[in-house]
Design a protein around this motif. Structure first.
Motif, PDB file in Angstrom:
ATOM      1  N   SER A 245       0.826  -1.218   0.000  1.00 24.80           N
ATOM      2  CA  SER A 245       0.000   0.000   0.000  1.00 24.80           C
ATOM      3  C   SER A 245       0.846   1.248   0.000  1.00 24.80           C
ATOM      4  O   SER A 245       0.504   2.272  -0.592  1.00 24.80           O
ATOM      5  N   LYS A 246       2.041   1.173   0.618  1.00 26.40           N
ATOM      6  CA  LYS A 246       2.923   2.344   0.660  1.00 26.40           C
ATOM      7  C   LYS A 246       3.435   2.669  -0.731  1.00 26.40           C
ATOM      8  O   LYS A 246       3.486   3.830  -1.145  1.00 26.40           O
ATOM      9  N   GLU A 247       3.782   1.607  -1.514  1.00 24.66           N
ATOM     10  CA  GLU A 247       4.289   1.828  -2.867  1.00 24.66           C
ATOM     11  C   GLU A 247       3.221   2.432  -3.752  1.00 24.66           C
ATOM     12  O   GLU A 247       3.463   3.344  -4.532  1.00 24.66           O
ATOM     13  N   VAL A 248       1.968   1.907  -3.590  1.00 25.19           N
ATOM     14  CA  VAL A 248       0.845   2.438  -4.366  1.00 25.19           C
ATOM     15  C   VAL A 248       0.618   3.897  -4.025  1.00 25.19           C
ATOM     16  O   VAL A 248       0.386   4.744  -4.881  1.00 25.19           O
ATOM     17  N   THR A 249       0.718   4.196  -2.731  1.00 24.74           N
ATOM     18  CA  THR A 249       0.507   5.578  -2.289  1.00 24.74           C
ATOM     19  C   THR A 249       1.565   6.492  -2.888  1.00 24.74           C
ATOM     20  O   THR A 249       1.271   7.598  -3.362  1.00 24.74           O
ATOM     21  N   GLU A 250       2.832   6.045  -2.908  1.00 22.22           N
ATOM     22  CA  GLU A 250       3.905   6.869  -3.480  1.00 22.22           C
ATOM     23  C   GLU A 250       3.670   7.124  -4.957  1.00 22.22           C
ATOM     24  O   GLU A 250       3.878   8.228  -5.461  1.00 22.22           O
ATOM     25  N   ARG A 251       3.179   6.022  -5.657  1.00 21.98           N
ATOM     26  CA  ARG A 251       2.935   6.206  -7.077  1.00 21.98           C
ATOM     27  C   ARG A 251       1.809   7.185  -7.313  1.00 21.98           C
ATOM     28  O   ARG A 251       1.858   7.991  -8.228  1.00 21.98           O
ATOM     29  N   LYS A 252       0.799   7.151  -6.443  1.00 22.84           N
ATOM     30  CA  LYS A 252      -0.312   8.085  -6.603  1.00 22.84           C
ATOM     31  C   LYS A 252       0.129   9.512  -6.316  1.00 22.84           C
ATOM     32  O   LYS A 252      -0.334  10.445  -6.935  1.00 22.84           O
ATOM     33  N   ILE A 253       1.041   9.636  -5.359  1.00 19.52           N
ATOM     34  CA  ILE A 253       1.518  10.990  -5.055  1.00 19.52           C
ATOM     35  C   ILE A 253       2.307  11.535  -6.230  1.00 19.52           C
ATOM     36  O   ILE A 253       2.198  12.700  -6.592  1.00 19.52           O
ATOM     37  N   GLU A 254       3.109  10.639  -6.878  1.00 17.02           N
ATOM     38  CA  GLU A 254       3.945  11.077  -7.989  1.00 17.02           C
ATOM     39  C   GLU A 254       3.190  11.121  -9.306  1.00 17.02           C
ATOM     40  O   GLU A 254       3.704  11.585 -10.307  1.00 17.02           O
ATOM     41  N   ALA A 255       1.971  10.653  -9.305  1.00 19.78           N
ATOM     42  CA  ALA A 255       1.206  10.525 -10.537  1.00 19.78           C
ATOM     43  C   ALA A 255       0.864  11.883 -11.106  1.00 19.78           C
ATOM     44  O   ALA A 255       0.674  12.859 -10.388  1.00 19.78           O
ATOM     45  N   ILE A 256       0.770  11.895 -12.443  1.00 17.36           N
ATOM     46  CA  ILE A 256       0.356  13.103 -13.157  1.00 17.36           C
ATOM     47  C   ILE A 256      -1.081  12.886 -13.614  1.00 17.36           C
ATOM     48  O   ILE A 256      -1.370  11.908 -14.322  1.00 17.36           O
ATOM     49  N   PRO A 257      -2.004  13.745 -13.256  1.00 17.03           N
ATOM     50  CA  PRO A 257      -3.420  13.533 -13.594  1.00 17.03           C
ATOM     51  C   PRO A 257      -3.679  13.622 -15.087  1.00 17.03           C
ATOM     52  O   PRO A 257      -2.900  14.218 -15.835  1.00 17.03           O
ATOM     53  N   VAL A 258      -4.812  13.051 -15.531  1.00 18.39           N
ATOM     54  CA  VAL A 258      -5.216  13.101 -16.929  1.00 18.39           C
ATOM     55  C   VAL A 258      -5.724  14.513 -17.238  1.00 18.39           C
ATOM     56  O   VAL A 258      -6.630  15.005 -16.549  1.00 18.39           O
ATOM     57  N   PRO A 259      -5.165  15.182 -18.229  1.00 18.28           N
ATOM     58  CA  PRO A 259      -5.666  16.516 -18.585  1.00 18.28           C
ATOM     59  C   PRO A 259      -6.987  16.404 -19.321  1.00 18.28           C
ATOM     60  O   PRO A 259      -7.121  15.602 -20.254  1.00 18.28           O
ATOM     61  N   ILE A 260      -7.979  17.150 -18.875  1.00 22.61           N
ATOM     62  CA  ILE A 260      -9.295  17.142 -19.489  1.00 22.61           C
ATOM     63  C   ILE A 260      -9.548  18.500 -20.131  1.00 22.61           C
ATOM     64  O   ILE A 260      -9.437  19.541 -19.486  1.00 22.61           O
ATOM     65  N   LEU A 261      -9.876  18.443 -21.432  1.00 22.74           N
ATOM     66  CA  LEU A 261     -10.184  19.674 -22.149  1.00 22.74           C
ATOM     67  C   LEU A 261     -11.629  20.058 -21.923  1.00 22.74           C
ATOM     68  O   LEU A 261     -12.446  19.271 -21.428  1.00 22.74           O
ATOM     69  N   SER A 262     -11.966  21.253 -22.352  1.00 20.54           N
ATOM     70  CA  SER A 262     -13.360  21.694 -22.240  1.00 20.54           C
ATOM     71  C   SER A 262     -14.199  21.049 -23.335  1.00 20.54           C
ATOM     72  O   SER A 262     -13.665  20.526 -24.327  1.00 20.54           O
ATOM     73  N   LYS A 263     -15.516  21.071 -23.128  1.00 20.47           N
ATOM     74  CA  LYS A 263     -16.415  20.486 -24.137  1.00 20.47           C
ATOM     75  C   LYS A 263     -16.250  21.175 -25.486  1.00 20.47           C
ATOM     76  O   LYS A 263     -16.276  20.517 -26.534  1.00 20.47           O
ATOM     77  N   GLU A 264     -16.107  22.470 -25.459  1.00 19.90           N
ATOM     78  CA  GLU A 264     -15.953  23.215 -26.719  1.00 19.90           C
ATOM     79  C   GLU A 264     -14.707  22.757 -27.474  1.00 19.90           C
ATOM     80  O   GLU A 264     -14.730  22.606 -28.710  1.00 19.90           O
ATOM     81  N   GLU A 265     -13.621  22.525 -26.747  1.00 22.00           N
ATOM     82  CA  GLU A 265     -12.388  22.078 -27.392  1.00 22.00           C
ATOM     83  C   GLU A 265     -12.555  20.690 -27.994  1.00 22.00           C
ATOM     84  O   GLU A 265     -12.064  20.414 -29.093  1.00 22.00           O
ATOM     85  N   TYR A 266     -13.253  19.789 -27.272  1.00 23.34           N
ATOM     86  CA  TYR A 266     -13.494  18.451 -27.817  1.00 23.34           C
ATOM     87  C   TYR A 266     -14.387  18.510 -29.047  1.00 23.34           C
ATOM     88  O   TYR A 266     -14.162  17.807 -30.048  1.00 23.34           O
ATOM     89  N   ILE A 267     -15.406  19.350 -29.005  1.00 26.59           N
ATOM     90  CA  ILE A 267     -16.309  19.482 -30.157  1.00 26.59           C
ATOM     91  C   ILE A 267     -15.548  20.023 -31.362  1.00 26.59           C
ATOM     92  O   ILE A 267     -15.760  19.587 -32.506  1.00 26.59           O
ATOM     93  N   ASN A 268     -14.623  20.962 -31.119  1.00 22.22           N
ATOM     94  CA  ASN A 268     -13.802  21.485 -32.232  1.00 22.22           C
ATOM     95  C   ASN A 268     -12.948  20.388 -32.840  1.00 22.22           C
ATOM     96  O   ASN A 268     -12.725  20.362 -34.061  1.00 22.22           O
ATOM     97  N   LEU A 269     -12.466  19.457 -31.995  1.00 28.78           N
ATOM     98  CA  LEU A 269     -11.679  18.341 -32.512  1.00 28.78           C
ATOM     99  C   LEU A 269     -12.546  17.414 -33.361  1.00 28.78           C
ATOM    100  O   LEU A 269     -12.086  16.883 -34.376  1.00 28.78           O
ATOM    101  N   PHE A 270     -13.816  17.214 -32.934  1.00 25.85           N
ATOM    102  CA  PHE A 270     -14.735  16.407 -33.742  1.00 25.85           C
ATOM    103  C   PHE A 270     -14.921  17.027 -35.130  1.00 25.85           C
ATOM    104  O   PHE A 270     -15.081  16.314 -36.120  1.00 25.85           O
ATOM    105  N   ASN A 271     -14.879  18.347 -35.202  1.00 22.43           N
ATOM    106  CA  ASN A 271     -15.125  19.044 -36.472  1.00 22.43           C
ATOM    107  C   ASN A 271     -13.887  19.148 -37.356  1.00 22.43           C
ATOM    108  O   ASN A 271     -13.984  19.604 -38.494  1.00 22.43           O
ATOM    109  N   GLU A 272     -12.723  18.759 -36.825  1.00 25.22           N
ATOM    110  CA  GLU A 272     -11.494  18.797 -37.629  1.00 25.22           C
ATOM    111  C   GLU A 272     -11.570  17.752 -38.735  1.00 25.22           C
ATOM    112  O   GLU A 272     -12.241  16.719 -38.603  1.00 25.22           O
ATOM    113  N   GLN A 273     -10.879  17.996 -39.836  1.00 23.54           N
ATOM    114  CA  GLN A 273     -10.825  17.054 -40.945  1.00 23.54           C
ATOM    115  C   GLN A 273      -9.841  15.933 -40.621  1.00 23.54           C
ATOM    116  O   GLN A 273      -8.810  16.153 -39.975  1.00 23.54           O
ATOM    117  N   GLY A 274     -10.112  14.704 -41.118  1.00 26.66           N
ATOM    118  CA  GLY A 274      -9.202  13.589 -40.961  1.00 26.66           C
ATOM    119  C   GLY A 274      -9.293  12.938 -39.589  1.00 26.66           C
ATOM    120  O   GLY A 274     -10.205  13.208 -38.788  1.00 26.66           O
TER     121      GLY A 274
END
Length: 471
Positions: A77-106
Motif C-alpha cells: 500500500s505504501k508503494e501504491v501511495t507513493e505512485r499516486k503521489i507522484e502521478a500526473i493527472p489526466v488533462p481534461i479539455l473543455s467540451k468546446e475544445e473536444y467538439i472542435n476536434l470532432f469538427n477537424e478534418q481527418g
C-alpha cells in the motif's frame, strides 16, 4: 522533440481495432469494455481518456492507476501511495475544445496540443476519432508529460543565454579595444587639424597608422594641406607683388609729376616773361609728360595682356617683320653696331604687330645696357627643336653688362631694373620685358634668357611654326 513525443503516442493507437469500434455506439460501451480499451492503450509513461460525441468523459486512466489483475491484492500500500503521489493527472479539455476536434478534418493524427493539467504541469495531448471520420461517435485521448522536454529547453535557454552574455562581454571588451585602436588615430588627426593655423601650414599628418582607411584619410588631409599651403603662399606672393607694384608705380609717377609741378611753379613766378627760361620749362614739361604718357600706356598694355585677350594669329615670315622694323632699330641703336643674321624663310604663326613690339623692346633693353660706342647687337633667326617640337627662333644678343644670376628670375617683373640709374636716365621704367613676356605668352610661344656678367645677354624667343586652333 515535440514531434517525437507525438509519434510515440500515435504508435499506441495501433493496439486498438478501430474497425470494430467504428461499428459500435460509444454510449452502448459497457464499463468493462471501456476499461478493456483503456487497459490496451495505457502505459506507465502516459495517460488515456475516452470522450463521447458530446464531449463528455466516459473513462480515464493515468500512471497513478494500477490494473486489478496486476495487483492481486498483494501490492504494498505504501508503494501504491507513493505512485499516486507522484502521478500526473489526466488533462481534461473543455467540451468546446473536444467538439472542435470532432469538427477537424481527418483522423487527427497530426494534431496535438500542449495543455496544463490541474497540477499546473505541461502535458502533450493527441486524439484519434472513433467511428466514421466525418461523423465520429467518440475520441480516444492520449497524453504524456513534457517536463523532460521543458527541462531540456530550459537548460538550452540557460546555456544559450549564458553563452550570449559571455559573447556580449567578450565582444564589448574586444570592441572597446578595437574602437580605441581605431579611433585613436582619428583623435590624433582631429587634434592636429584643429591645431593648424596660418603659421603651421607646413604640418603634416603621419601616413603610417597601420590602418588602410586611416592612412588614406591622413594622405588626403596632407594633400589638402599642401594645396592650402601652396595657395596661401601664392596669395602672399601676389599680395607682395601687388604691394611692390603700387609702391614702384607711385614712385615712377611721382618723378615726372614733380618735375611738371616744379616747372609750372617756376613759370608762375615770372619765368614766363623770360623767353629762354620759358622755352626750357615748356620743353621739360613736354618731355616729362611724354614719359608719363608712355608709362601709363605701358601699364594699360600690360593690363590688357593679362586679361587674356583673343589675339589674331596669322602666318608670317619673321624675317620680313625684322626688315620692317630695322630702320627704327638703327635709329635706336645710334652708334652701336646692329647686325642681322637671318635664316631664309622662317614661317611662324604670330600676331605681327605684337612681335614688332617684342623686337623693339628687347633691342631697346640691349641698347640701354650696352656700351654706346663699342656695343654690338645681333638679331638672328633660326629653326630649332625645343621640347620635342620644331620652332622658329628669334634671337637677340648683345655684348653689354649682362645680368647677374640672382636677377635672371626677376627680369620679367614690373618695374624691375638691374641698373636703376642708367635705365632712368634713358627713360626706362622696367616694364619693357614684362610686356615682352605677356606678348610671347599670348602668342603661345616661349622665351629664354642666357646672360653672363661682363660678357652679354642673349634672349631667345621660340615661336610656333604650326597653327593650332585649340590655342
Amino acid at each position: 522533440m515535440y514531434k517525437t513525443k507525438v509519434q510515440v503516442l500515435q504508435e499506441r493507437f495501433h493496439n486498438i481495432d478501430f474497425a470494430s469500434l467504428s461499428k459500435e455506439n460509444m454510449t452502448d460501451v459497457t464499463e468493462s469494455d471501456s476499461k478493456e480499451i483503456l487497459k490496451n492503450l495505457w502505459d506507465k509513461s502516459m495517460s488515456v481518456a475516452l470522450i463521447d460525441k458530446n464531449g463528455e468523459l466516459l473513462g480515464k486512466r493515468s500512471n497513478a492507476d494500477t490494473p486489478r489483475d496486476d495487483n492481486d491484492g498483494d501490492d504494498d500500500s505504501k508503494e501504491v501511495t507513493e505512485r499516486k503521489i507522484e502521478a500526473i493527472p489526466v488533462p481534461i479539455l473543455s467540451k468546446e475544445e473536444y467538439i472542435n476536434l470532432f469538427n477537424e478534418q481527418g483522423n487527427l493524427e497530426h494534431v496535438f496540443e500542449i495543455v496544463k493539467d490541474k497540477n499546473n504541469n505541461s502535458q502533450l495531448v493527441v486524439c484519434r476519432k472513433i467511428g466514421d471520420l466525418d461523423s465520429p461517435v467518440g475520441l480516444i485521448q492520449l497524453s504524456t508529460s513534457i517536463d523532460d522536454i521543458d527541462a531540456i529547453l530550459n537548460r538550452e535557454v540557460y546555456m544559450h543565454t549564458s553563452i550570449s552574455i559571455l559573447i556580449l562581454i567578450i565582444g564589448t571588451i574586444l570592441g572597446l579595444g578595437l574602437f580605441k585602436r581605431t579611433l585613436k588615430p582619428l583623435y590624433n588627426i582631429t587634434d592636429t587639424v584643429e591645431g593648424i593655423n596660418v603659421t603651421d601650414l607646413d604640418k603634416r599628418l603621419p601616413e603610417e597608422n597601420g590602418q588602410l582607411e586611416i592612412d588614406r584619410l591622413a594622405k588626403s588631409f596632407n594633400i589638402m594641406f599642401e594645396r592650402i599651403e601652396s595657395s596661401f603662399q601664392k596669395e602672399q606672393y601676389i599680395k607682395e607683388k601687388m604691394r611692390r607694384f603700387v609702391s614702384d608705380a607711385s614712385h615712377e609717377l611721382r618723378t615726372p609729376l614733380t618735375s611738371i609741378h616744379g616747372f609750372v611753379e617756376v613759370l608762375l613766378r615770372g619765368a614766363a616773361k623770360n623767353e629762354q627760361q620759358l622755352d626750357l620749362a615748356l620743353n621739360s614739361i613736354l618731355t616729362e609728360s611724354e614719359r608719363l604718357t608712355k608709362l601709363v600706356n605701358d601699364l594699360l598694355a600690360l593690363t590688357r595682356l593679362e586679361q587674356n585677350p583673343v589675339v589674331e594669329i596669322n602666318k608670317e615670315n619673321i624675317n620680313n617683320i625684322i626688315q620692317e622694323v630695322f630702320p627704327q632699330l638703327q635709329i635706336l641703336s645710334k652708334d652701336m653696331l646692329l647686325q642681322l643674321e637671318l635664316k631664309d624663310d622662317v614661317i611662324v604663326y604670330i600676331n605681327k604687330d605684337q612681335i614688332k613690339q617684342v623686337i623693339f623692346n628687347i633691342t631697346q633693353n640691349a641698347v640701354l645696357h650696352t656700351d654706346k660706342k663699342n656695343g654690338i647687337i645681333v638679331i638672328s633667326t633660326a629653326i630649332e627643336k625645343f621640347k620635342d617640337e620644331t620652332f622658329g627662333v628669334l634671337r637677340i644678343s648683345d655684348n653689354g653688362t649682362g645680368i647677374t644670376e640672382k636677377h635672371l628670375s626677376k627680369i620679367y617683373d614690373r618695374f624691375f631694373r638691374s641698373d636703376v640709374h642708367r635705365s632712368r636716365e634713358q627713360g626706362g621704367y622696367g616694364l619693357g620685358l614684362s610686356i615682352v613676356k605677356s606678348i610671347i605668352d599670348s602668342n603661345h610661344g616661349e622665351i629664354r634668357v642666357e646672360s653672363e656678367v661682363g660678357v652679354g645677354t642673349i634672349f631667345s624667343v621660340y615661336l610656333k611654326m604650326e597653327n593650332n586652333s585649340s590655342y
